[in-house]
Design a protein around this motif. Structure first.
Motif, PDB file in Angstrom:
ATOM      1  N   LEU A   4       8.687   2.649   3.680  1.00 61.49           N
ATOM      2  CA  LEU A   4       7.313   2.152   3.720  1.00 61.49           C
ATOM      3  C   LEU A   4       7.308   0.760   3.106  1.00 61.49           C
ATOM      4  CD1 LEU A   4       5.431   5.346   2.463  1.00 61.49           C
ATOM      5  CD2 LEU A   4       5.638   4.554   4.819  1.00 61.49           C
ATOM      6  N   VAL A   5       6.873  -0.232   3.859  1.00 60.34           N
ATOM      7  CA  VAL A   5       6.892  -1.619   3.404  1.00 60.34           C
ATOM      8  C   VAL A   5       5.472  -2.148   3.344  1.00 60.34           C
ATOM      9  CG1 VAL A   5       7.752  -3.936   3.827  1.00 60.34           C
ATOM     10  CG2 VAL A   5       9.175  -1.951   4.407  1.00 60.34           C
ATOM     11  N   GLU A   6       5.045  -2.482   2.130  1.00 59.61           N
ATOM     12  CA  GLU A   6       3.670  -2.929   1.893  1.00 59.61           C
ATOM     13  C   GLU A   6       3.589  -4.446   1.848  1.00 59.61           C
ATOM     14  OE1 GLU A   6       3.268   0.699  -1.315  1.00 59.61           O
ATOM     15  OE2 GLU A   6       4.383  -1.170  -1.580  1.00 59.61           O
ATOM     16  N   SER A   7       2.404  -4.944   2.127  1.00 59.36           N
ATOM     17  CA  SER A   7       2.128  -6.367   1.970  1.00 59.36           C
ATOM     18  C   SER A   7       0.627  -6.546   1.780  1.00 59.36           C
ATOM     19  CB  SER A   7       2.605  -7.159   3.189  1.00 59.36           C
ATOM     20  OG  SER A   7       1.936  -6.730   4.354  1.00 59.36           O
ATOM     21  N   GLY A   8       0.248  -7.703   1.233  1.00 62.74           N
ATOM     22  CA  GLY A   8      -1.161  -8.044   1.170  1.00 62.74           C
ATOM     23  C   GLY A   8      -1.811  -8.050  -0.199  1.00 62.74           C
ATOM     24  N   GLY A   9      -1.093  -7.675  -1.229  1.00 55.48           N
ATOM     25  CA  GLY A   9      -1.701  -7.701  -2.559  1.00 55.48           C
ATOM     26  C   GLY A   9      -1.888  -9.126  -3.047  1.00 55.48           C
ATOM     27  N   GLY A  10      -2.494  -9.264  -4.225  1.00 50.70           N
ATOM     28  CA  GLY A  10      -2.686 -10.583  -4.794  1.00 50.70           C
ATOM     29  C   GLY A  10      -3.797 -10.630  -5.809  1.00 50.70           C
ATOM     30  N   LEU A  11      -4.191 -11.848  -6.119  1.00 49.57           N
ATOM     31  CA  LEU A  11      -5.248 -12.095  -7.107  1.00 49.57           C
ATOM     32  C   LEU A  11      -6.507 -12.549  -6.381  1.00 49.57           C
ATOM     33  CD1 LEU A  11      -6.264 -12.586 -10.040  1.00 49.57           C
ATOM     34  CD2 LEU A  11      -5.257 -14.878  -9.863  1.00 49.57           C
ATOM     35  N   VAL A  12      -7.627 -11.955  -6.739  1.00 49.58           N
ATOM     36  CA  VAL A  12      -8.893 -12.303  -6.099  1.00 49.58           C
ATOM     37  C   VAL A  12     -10.009 -12.213  -7.121  1.00 49.58           C
ATOM     38  CG1 VAL A  12      -9.362  -9.935  -5.348  1.00 49.58           C
ATOM     39  CG2 VAL A  12     -10.345 -11.859  -4.063  1.00 49.58           C
ATOM     40  N   GLN A  13     -11.047 -12.987  -6.932  1.00 52.97           N
ATOM     41  CA  GLN A  13     -12.194 -12.913  -7.831  1.00 52.97           C
ATOM     42  C   GLN A  13     -13.069 -11.711  -7.476  1.00 52.97           C
ATOM     43  OE1 GLN A  13     -14.200 -16.739  -7.620  1.00 52.97           O
ATOM     44  NE2 GLN A  13     -13.053 -17.477  -9.390  1.00 52.97           N
ATOM     45  N   ALA A  14     -13.803 -11.239  -8.453  1.00 49.45           N
ATOM     46  CA  ALA A  14     -14.735 -10.140  -8.218  1.00 49.45           C
ATOM     47  C   ALA A  14     -15.682 -10.489  -7.078  1.00 49.45           C
ATOM     48  CB  ALA A  14     -15.525  -9.829  -9.478  1.00 49.45           C
ATOM     49  N   GLY A  15     -15.902  -9.517  -6.211  1.00 50.43           N
ATOM     50  CA  GLY A  15     -16.724  -9.740  -5.042  1.00 50.43           C
ATOM     51  C   GLY A  15     -15.946 -10.166  -3.814  1.00 50.43           C
ATOM     52  N   GLY A  16     -14.692 -10.484  -4.007  1.00 48.04           N
ATOM     53  CA  GLY A  16     -13.856 -10.932  -2.903  1.00 48.04           C
ATOM     54  C   GLY A  16     -13.253  -9.787  -2.126  1.00 48.04           C
ATOM     55  N   SER A  17     -12.369 -10.152  -1.189  1.00 48.92           N
ATOM     56  CA  SER A  17     -11.759  -9.176  -0.290  1.00 48.92           C
ATOM     57  C   SER A  17     -10.259  -9.375  -0.210  1.00 48.92           C
ATOM     58  CB  SER A  17     -12.350  -9.302   1.124  1.00 48.92           C
ATOM     59  OG  SER A  17     -13.736  -9.047   1.139  1.00 48.92           O
ATOM     60  N   LEU A  18      -9.567  -8.276   0.053  1.00 51.33           N
ATOM     61  CA  LEU A  18      -8.139  -8.295   0.340  1.00 51.33           C
ATOM     62  C   LEU A  18      -7.862  -7.238   1.397  1.00 51.33           C
ATOM     63  CD1 LEU A  18      -6.384  -8.474  -3.170  1.00 51.33           C
ATOM     64  CD2 LEU A  18      -6.317 -10.234  -1.396  1.00 51.33           C
ATOM     65  N   ARG A  19      -6.786  -7.446   2.131  1.00 52.19           N
ATOM     66  CA  ARG A  19      -6.355  -6.458   3.113  1.00 52.19           C
ATOM     67  C   ARG A  19      -4.898  -6.112   2.856  1.00 52.19           C
ATOM     68  NH1 ARG A  19      -4.997  -6.890   9.477  1.00 52.19           N
ATOM     69  NH2 ARG A  19      -5.855  -4.899  10.196  1.00 52.19           N
ATOM     70  N   LEU A  20      -4.641  -4.832   2.630  1.00 49.84           N
ATOM     71  CA  LEU A  20      -3.285  -4.343   2.446  1.00 49.84           C
ATOM     72  C   LEU A  20      -2.758  -3.773   3.755  1.00 49.84           C
ATOM     73  CD1 LEU A  20      -3.642  -2.423  -0.960  1.00 49.84           C
ATOM     74  CD2 LEU A  20      -3.175  -4.846  -0.564  1.00 49.84           C
ATOM     75  N   SER A  21      -1.476  -3.940   3.971  1.00 49.82           N
ATOM     76  CA  SER A  21      -0.808  -3.373   5.138  1.00 49.82           C
ATOM     77  C   SER A  21       0.424  -2.608   4.699  1.00 49.82           C
ATOM     78  CB  SER A  21      -0.381  -4.472   6.114  1.00 49.82           C
ATOM     79  OG  SER A  21      -1.480  -5.216   6.568  1.00 49.82           O
ATOM     80  N   CYS A  22       0.751  -1.583   5.437  1.00 56.23           N
ATOM     81  CA  CYS A  22       1.951  -0.803   5.154  1.00 56.23           C
ATOM     82  C   CYS A  22       2.553  -0.348   6.466  1.00 56.23           C
ATOM     83  CB  CYS A  22       1.622   0.385   4.270  1.00 56.23           C
ATOM     84  SG  CYS A  22       3.002   1.531   4.035  1.00 56.23           S
ATOM     85  N   ALA A  23       3.795  -0.760   6.706  1.00 59.98           N
ATOM     86  CA  ALA A  23       4.496  -0.377   7.922  1.00 59.98           C
ATOM     87  C   ALA A  23       5.533   0.686   7.603  1.00 59.98           C
ATOM     88  CB  ALA A  23       5.162  -1.596   8.545  1.00 59.98           C
ATOM     89  N   ALA A  24       5.507   1.768   8.361  1.00 57.75           N
ATOM     90  CA  ALA A  24       6.468   2.858   8.180  1.00 57.75           C
ATOM     91  C   ALA A  24       7.583   2.751   9.217  1.00 57.75           C
ATOM     92  CB  ALA A  24       5.757   4.200   8.314  1.00 57.75           C
ATOM     93  N   SER A  25       8.734   3.298   8.851  1.00 57.66           N
ATOM     94  CA  SER A  25       9.898   3.228   9.749  1.00 57.66           C
ATOM     95  C   SER A  25       9.868   4.310  10.831  1.00 57.66           C
ATOM     96  CB  SER A  25      11.190   3.335   8.938  1.00 57.66           C
ATOM     97  OG  SER A  25      11.195   4.530   8.183  1.00 57.66           O
ATOM     98  N   ARG A  26       8.906   5.241  10.727  1.00 58.13           N
ATOM     99  CA  ARG A  26       8.737   6.258  11.748  1.00 58.13           C
ATOM    100  C   ARG A  26       7.292   6.750  11.736  1.00 58.13           C
ATOM    101  NH1 ARG A  26      10.278  12.263  10.852  1.00 58.13           N
ATOM    102  NH2 ARG A  26       8.223  12.337  11.815  1.00 58.13           N
ATOM    103  N   SER A  27       6.950   7.541  12.727  1.00 57.95           N
ATOM    104  CA  SER A  27       5.601   8.082  12.810  1.00 57.95           C
ATOM    105  C   SER A  27       5.365   9.096  11.683  1.00 57.95           C
ATOM    106  CB  SER A  27       5.411   8.766  14.166  1.00 57.95           C
ATOM    107  OG  SER A  27       4.162   9.401  14.241  1.00 57.95           O
ATOM    108  N   LEU A  28       4.193   9.035  11.088  1.00 55.26           N
ATOM    109  CA  LEU A  28       3.827   9.940   9.998  1.00 55.26           C
ATOM    110  C   LEU A  28       2.479  10.569  10.280  1.00 55.26           C
ATOM    111  CD1 LEU A  28       4.862   7.626   7.036  1.00 55.26           C
ATOM    112  CD2 LEU A  28       6.091   9.634   7.856  1.00 55.26           C
ATOM    113  N   PHE A  29       2.330  11.839   9.930  1.00 53.59           N
ATOM    114  CA  PHE A  29       1.061  12.514  10.186  1.00 53.59           C
ATOM    115  C   PHE A  29      -0.060  11.938   9.328  1.00 53.59           C
ATOM    116  CE2 PHE A  29      -1.686  15.664  11.773  1.00 53.59           C
ATOM    117  CZ  PHE A  29      -2.478  16.098  10.733  1.00 53.59           C
ATOM    118  N   THR A  30       0.205  11.798   8.048  1.00 54.27           N
ATOM    119  CA  THR A  30      -0.792  11.243   7.135  1.00 54.27           C
ATOM    120  C   THR A  30      -0.253   9.964   6.516  1.00 54.27           C
ATOM    121  OG1 THR A  30      -1.636  13.441   6.577  1.00 54.27           O
ATOM    122  CG2 THR A  30      -2.172  11.648   5.061  1.00 54.27           C
ATOM    123  N   MET A  31      -1.085   8.957   6.471  1.00 48.97           N
ATOM    124  CA  MET A  31      -0.748   7.717   5.769  1.00 48.97           C
ATOM    125  C   MET A  31      -1.934   7.332   4.902  1.00 48.97           C
ATOM    126  SD  MET A  31       1.319   5.407   8.560  1.00 48.97           S
ATOM    127  CE  MET A  31       2.012   4.341   7.279  1.00 48.97           C
TER     128      MET A  31
END
Length: 112
Positions: A4-31
């Motif tokens: 599982l490879v994540e990306s998208g974290g960081g520093l943001v001010q209150a009220g702001g937005s971020l988007r996290l992504s996670c790519a799996a090496s195979r199909s998973l029932f629950t993510m």
């Protein structure tokens, strides 16, 4: 073994937005996503089954949205209206149905 490879974290001010992504090496029932702040237990943030059923912790309802692209084995977490208390390491979670897999974690820091 599932990667599982994540990306998208960081520093943001209150009220702001971020988007996290996670790519799996195979199909998973629950993510999904969990988070862990210093000195606290890891807690569920949001999960999504392959068929679309979702589950959110109450504190993020209305602010965070989980989605997934099954063709890409990828799950996303759109985080809006971020608060300082959302500051944590966010871990991607995956389960093919018989065991848990975890990403390495990505830091999300929300400044006030």
């Amino acid at each position: 073994q599932v990667q599982l490879v994540e990306s998208g974290g960081g520093l943001v001010q209150a009220g702001g937005s971020l988007r996290l992504s996670c790519a799996a090496s195979r199909s998973l029932f629950t993510m999904g996503w969990y988070r862990q702040a210093p000195g606290k237990q890891r807690e569920l943030v949001a999960t999504m089954a392959k068929g679309g059923n979702t589950n959110y912790v109450d504190s993020v309802k209305g602010r965070f949205t989980i989605s997934r692209d099954n063709a890409k084995n990828t799950v996303y977490l759109q985080m809006n209206s971020l608060k300082p208390e959302d500051t944590s390491v966010y871990y991607c979670y995956g389960n093919p149905g018989w065991r848990e897999y975890w990403g390495q974690g990505t830091q999300v820091t929300v400044s006030s």
